[in-house]
Design an enzyme around this catalytic site. Sequence first.
Site, PDB file in Angstrom:
ATOM      1  N   THR A  78       9.421  -6.864 -12.634  1.00  0.00           N
ATOM      2  CA  THR A  78       8.915  -8.227 -12.770  1.00  0.00           C
ATOM      3  C   THR A  78       7.886  -8.507 -11.691  1.00  0.00           C
ATOM      4  OG1 THR A  78      10.969  -8.996 -13.723  1.00  0.00           O
ATOM      5  CG2 THR A  78       9.591 -10.668 -12.697  1.00  0.00           C
ATOM      6  N   CYS A  87       6.336   6.444  24.087  1.00  0.00           N
ATOM      7  CA  CYS A  87       7.424   6.148  25.007  1.00  0.00           C
ATOM      8  C   CYS A  87       8.350   5.072  24.441  1.00  0.00           C
ATOM      9  CB  CYS A  87       6.897   5.719  26.361  1.00  0.00           C
ATOM     10  SG  CYS A  87       7.951   6.283  27.696  1.00  0.00           S
ATOM     11  N   ALA A 134       0.822  -1.213   0.000  1.00  0.00           N
ATOM     12  CA  ALA A 134       0.000   0.000   0.000  1.00  0.00           C
ATOM     13  C   ALA A 134       0.857   1.266   0.000  1.00  0.00           C
ATOM     14  CB  ALA A 134      -0.936  -0.007   1.206  1.00  0.00           C
ATOM     15  N   THR A 135       2.010   1.225   0.631  1.00  0.00           N
ATOM     16  CA  THR A 135       2.858   2.416   0.642  1.00  0.00           C
ATOM     17  C   THR A 135       3.249   2.787  -0.785  1.00  0.00           C
ATOM     18  OG1 THR A 135       3.688   2.060   2.865  1.00  0.00           O
ATOM     19  CG2 THR A 135       5.070   3.369   1.413  1.00  0.00           C
ATOM     20  N   ALA A 150      -1.954  -6.690   0.625  1.00  0.00           N
ATOM     21  CA  ALA A 150      -2.404  -8.056   0.925  1.00  0.00           C
ATOM     22  C   ALA A 150      -2.186  -8.440   2.387  1.00  0.00           C
ATOM     23  CB  ALA A 150      -1.666  -9.052   0.023  1.00  0.00           C
ATOM     24  N   HIS A 151      -1.131  -7.896   3.001  1.00  0.00           N
ATOM     25  CA  HIS A 151      -0.781  -8.416   4.330  1.00  0.00           C
ATOM     26  C   HIS A 151      -1.676  -7.918   5.458  1.00  0.00           C
ATOM     27  CE1 HIS A 151       1.416  -5.158   6.541  1.00  0.00           C
ATOM     28  NE2 HIS A 151       1.393  -4.626   5.342  1.00  0.00           N
TER      29      HIS A 151
END
Lengths: 137, 403
Positions: free
Chosen positions: B242, B327, B73-74, B202-203
């Site tokens: 690829t 923190c 997604a990034t 997907a993850h």
Amino acid sequence: MAYSEKVMEHYTNPRNVGTLDKNSKSVGTGLVGAPECGDVMRLQIEVDENNVITDAKFKTFGCGSAIASSSLATEWLKGKTVDQAMTIDNMDIVEELALPPVKIHCSVLAEDAIKSAINDYRVKNGMEPIALPKSHH
Amino acid sequence: MELPIYLDNNATTPLDPRVLEAMLPYFTTKFGNAASRNHAFGWVAEEGVDYAREQAAKLIGCTEKEIIFTSGATEADNLGIKGVFEMYQDKGNHIITATTEHKAVLDTCKHLEKLGAKVTYLSVKEDGLIDLAELEAAMTEQTILVTIMYGNNEIGVVQPIREISAIAHKFGALFMTDATQAVGKIPVDVNADGIDLLAFSAHKMYGPKGVGVLYVRRKNPRVKVTAQMDGGGHERGMRSGTLNVPGIVGLGKACELCRLEMDSEAARLSALRDKLESALTVMEESYVNGNTQHRLPHVANISFKYVEGEGLMMAMKDLAVSSGSACTSASLEPSYVLKSLGLSDDLAHSSIRFGLGRFTTEEEIDYAIENTKKAVNHLRDLSPLWEMFKEGIDLSKIEWAEH
């Protein structure tokens, strides 16, 4: 973050949790940190007529390292004279607990809490507060 | 029940064994390059990719040709936002997004600001939703893209996507959404929702890491993005490289499973989440963060006042959760998403995110409830702030020692 066993041990079984009477002349209270920074430490000492710290208590809002640092500090304070307590350095806490670099802040907080408790005791008993060196953060 | 219990499904999800099974042949026997058009090895791989493209398209209601595979997604966010900015620069340079977006969007926008983009970062209301009137007021003739996430990763709040896209389109701008947390969890339909570009990975949906999708609309309007990588012209020229065939096959299978099981899963997870939330918020001074109506079924973000998040996570050592407290990092700044809701710093430091998932059981939630309650009570006994609160001291009146 993986903590040392000593941090985990103090965190799981914190020593000297509690509250001393902050209005008593023989008690010094140090309250440092701020809620918006994510840590507040309150450390209290009870001092006898020979200037020996007979009891120490803490309560801490903060991460595991902050809780462990304050727990360790109370252990170290008990039985020391006020002058000896004044020499406790934050790096001793870092070393003893094997704190990672990002957590050095917690040890600084503990040192400041000790000094602030001592000064509260001094002022209550008519002594000049000790000028605190500008902390090492 | 095995310990520790995984409740951080917003960070990543375990791979569904059925997904793994679909992927395995593509590592070994079906190992061909999907771009090899001149032999059977290539065709077999291409077949796998084509099927995955269909499975992914079905989940979000688009056609196969509108699916561009990326590394996640990034990358999809980067390709969508940068690609639109570069492609439509002659039309304008204004982009609108929100302060609660993922860093993949925020940092991409910040990068484009250096290249001449003008970016409006909309604030959100205290429930995490953007203000539609504020969006409309921010639109100008120069606006080329509105990019607002579908469901938030920290608090699960789902934005009014249809209303947002309608406003964007009224002003002739494209609408993009980072739907990483939403796709596969709640119904997402690019046509009904008026989405022009959409990113997901997907993850986060029981598929493999390292593979994602950028949906790019082909009709009404036909959207174009400038490629960010030069090379063999894969993925209709928009994303060279690829293809990660086993990953793509896994993504496809993950999409299919989510589509088939979404309704029952969403009902099951929201029931578990509600159980968790109501059991934890009966404790004093515990609050759910974000809108509780418009949200994803599997996320609960709760602040436990007077205890610090990281310290709390340590006490919940058998629970893998996440905290809005900073923190754990070198900075002392708590979560920017929680701060955007107007949460005070101390409440933001005190928050825990529970991310439920496909493999979360009721037994685990029961355990999580007990473990969390015990940990909160333990830490409150240790907290000077809790003691002061109990004594009726107004903490805001205390002059805290600067640190």
